[in-house]
Design an enzyme around this catalytic site. Structure first.
Site, PDB file in Angstrom:
ATOM      1  N   TYR A 135       4.527   4.490 -11.672  1.00  0.00           N
ATOM      2  CA  TYR A 135       3.560   4.777 -10.615  1.00  0.00           C
ATOM      3  C   TYR A 135       2.772   6.014 -11.044  1.00  0.00           C
ATOM      4  O   TYR A 135       3.290   7.128 -10.999  1.00  0.00           O
ATOM      5  CB  TYR A 135       4.281   5.011  -9.294  1.00  0.00           C
ATOM      6  CG  TYR A 135       3.385   5.326  -8.105  1.00  0.00           C
ATOM      7  CD1 TYR A 135       2.003   5.198  -8.164  1.00  0.00           C
ATOM      8  CD2 TYR A 135       3.935   5.737  -6.905  1.00  0.00           C
ATOM      9  CE1 TYR A 135       1.201   5.480  -7.081  1.00  0.00           C
ATOM     10  CE2 TYR A 135       3.146   6.010  -5.797  1.00  0.00           C
ATOM     11  CZ  TYR A 135       1.788   5.885  -5.899  1.00  0.00           C
ATOM     12  OH  TYR A 135       0.994   6.169  -4.815  1.00  0.00           O
ATOM     13  N   LYS A 163       1.210   1.164 -12.624  1.00  0.00           N
ATOM     14  CA  LYS A 163       0.350   1.131 -11.444  1.00  0.00           C
ATOM     15  C   LYS A 163      -0.636   2.269 -11.607  1.00  0.00           C
ATOM     16  O   LYS A 163      -0.283   3.441 -11.491  1.00  0.00           O
ATOM     17  CB  LYS A 163       1.179   1.303 -10.172  1.00  0.00           C
ATOM     18  CG  LYS A 163       0.323   1.364  -8.904  1.00  0.00           C
ATOM     19  CD  LYS A 163       1.134   1.814  -7.707  1.00  0.00           C
ATOM     20  CE  LYS A 163       0.249   1.942  -6.472  1.00  0.00           C
ATOM     21  NZ  LYS A 163       0.938   2.581  -5.332  1.00  0.00           N
ATOM     22  N   VAL A 205      -0.958  -3.455  -6.579  1.00  0.00           N
ATOM     23  CA  VAL A 205      -0.043  -2.906  -5.575  1.00  0.00           C
ATOM     24  C   VAL A 205      -0.915  -2.402  -4.434  1.00  0.00           C
ATOM     25  O   VAL A 205      -1.636  -1.421  -4.580  1.00  0.00           O
ATOM     26  CB  VAL A 205       0.826  -1.775  -6.145  1.00  0.00           C
ATOM     27  CG1 VAL A 205       1.685  -1.160  -5.029  1.00  0.00           C
ATOM     28  CG2 VAL A 205       1.722  -2.290  -7.251  1.00  0.00           C
TER      29      VAL A 205
END
Length: 298
Positions: A135, A163, A205
């Site tokens: 992330y 992400k 996402v």
């Protein structure tokens, strides 16, 4: 085996007004998402108030999601901790609770430099044999997993995906130029999805998918098929709501979007407080305008 493509909503954890976890509402939200065609779920993201839950609550939420999904799509878990040892322990626990992979945050307690960031993700990969999505949100967490860091992680097979939420959509191309197809790139911010897919991102996402799963899956599919002329009107309608995903109050805003769209509970856990006054009115006005515009488009 996870197919790393499609819409993987960052799923909200439903709360009652007293701040307790509402498992029934959480499972209902999961069912709504899966039935609408999402490709996977990310349970216990920060949008799911991960940092505000106890370990026992995290276990209940993750297990209830796995139960509701019943194998129809993969279930990832947000992995957030302060120390390396705690993160590794959490990874092992979440695997035992049914997680099939992780969306792993940087350390929440310290802004690691590049060397420390690389070692952090190496250590998480060694904790289990499950795949990891990094992330990358330097705006929120002050840690940037840039292409140079990714090059140092390229030899770790468990690290599969990033992400990308740096705020600069050009980063998608920079990753591909530096590393080819070594890492799957997911868009991590709702109001850059069309641009990110156009540049090669294969997944998303998404926060606002909690509110409008059918429309968000349709938008993503149109983009992946290169049907941008058809995607743009839908994207333009959703973008004002998507902008709410970039606020520090994204949890309150997205839960309010769910409330407006489908009646889901808006409640969060303190220190997050319910929206009030002009802020509440402004957010609801944006969301209601989105609902009206979507009805007109359909």
């Amino acid at each position: 085996m996870i197919d790393w493509t499609g819409v993987f909503p960052a799923v909200t954890t439903k709360m009652r007004q007293d701040g307790s976890v509402d498992i029934d509402a959480t499972q209902a939200g999961v069912e709504r998402l899966v039935s609408s065609g999402v490709s996977g779920l990310v349970m216990l993201p920060m949008l799911g108030e991960n940092a505000s839950l106890t370990d026992a609550e995290r276990e209940r939420v993750l297990r209830c999601a796995v139960e509701a999904v019943a194998g129809r799509v993969p279930v990832l878990s947000g992995l957030a901790a302060i120390t390396t040892d705690d993160a590794a322990a959490k990874a092992r626990s979440m695997k035992s609770w049914g997680a099939e992979g992780f969306m792993a945050f940087p350390s929440l307690g310290y802004r690691t430099d590049r060397r420390e960031t690389v070692e952090w993700y190496r250590s998480l990969a060694a904790a289990t044999n499950l795949p990891i999505m990094i992330y990358n949100n330097p705006i929120a967490y002050g840690v940037d997993v840039d292409p140079v860091a990714l090059e140092q992680l390229a030899g770790i097979p468990e690290i599969v995906c990033i992400k990308e939420e740096s705020g600069d959509v050009r980063r998608v191309t920079d990753i591909f130029n530096a590393l080819g197809d070594r890492f799957v790139v997911f868009c991590g911010v709702d109001d850059q999805i069309l641009e990110s897919v156009a540049l090669g991102a294969s997944g998303w996402v998404s926060g606002m998918t909690n509110a409008w799963p059918t429309e968000c899956v349709k938008l993503f599919d149109l983009c992946r098929q290169g049907r941008f002329e058809e995607a743009r009107p839908l994207y333009r309608i959703l973008t004002p709501a998507f902008h709410l995903d970039t606020s520090v109050k994204l949890v309150q805003y997205i839960k309010m979007a769910e409330h407006v769209a489908c009646g889901a509970p808006e409640w969060t856990r303190a220190p997050r407080l319910p929206l009030v006054g002009d802020e509440r009115s402004s957010v609801i006005a944006t969301l209601e305008k989105t609902v009206e515009a979507l009805a007109g488009l359909n």
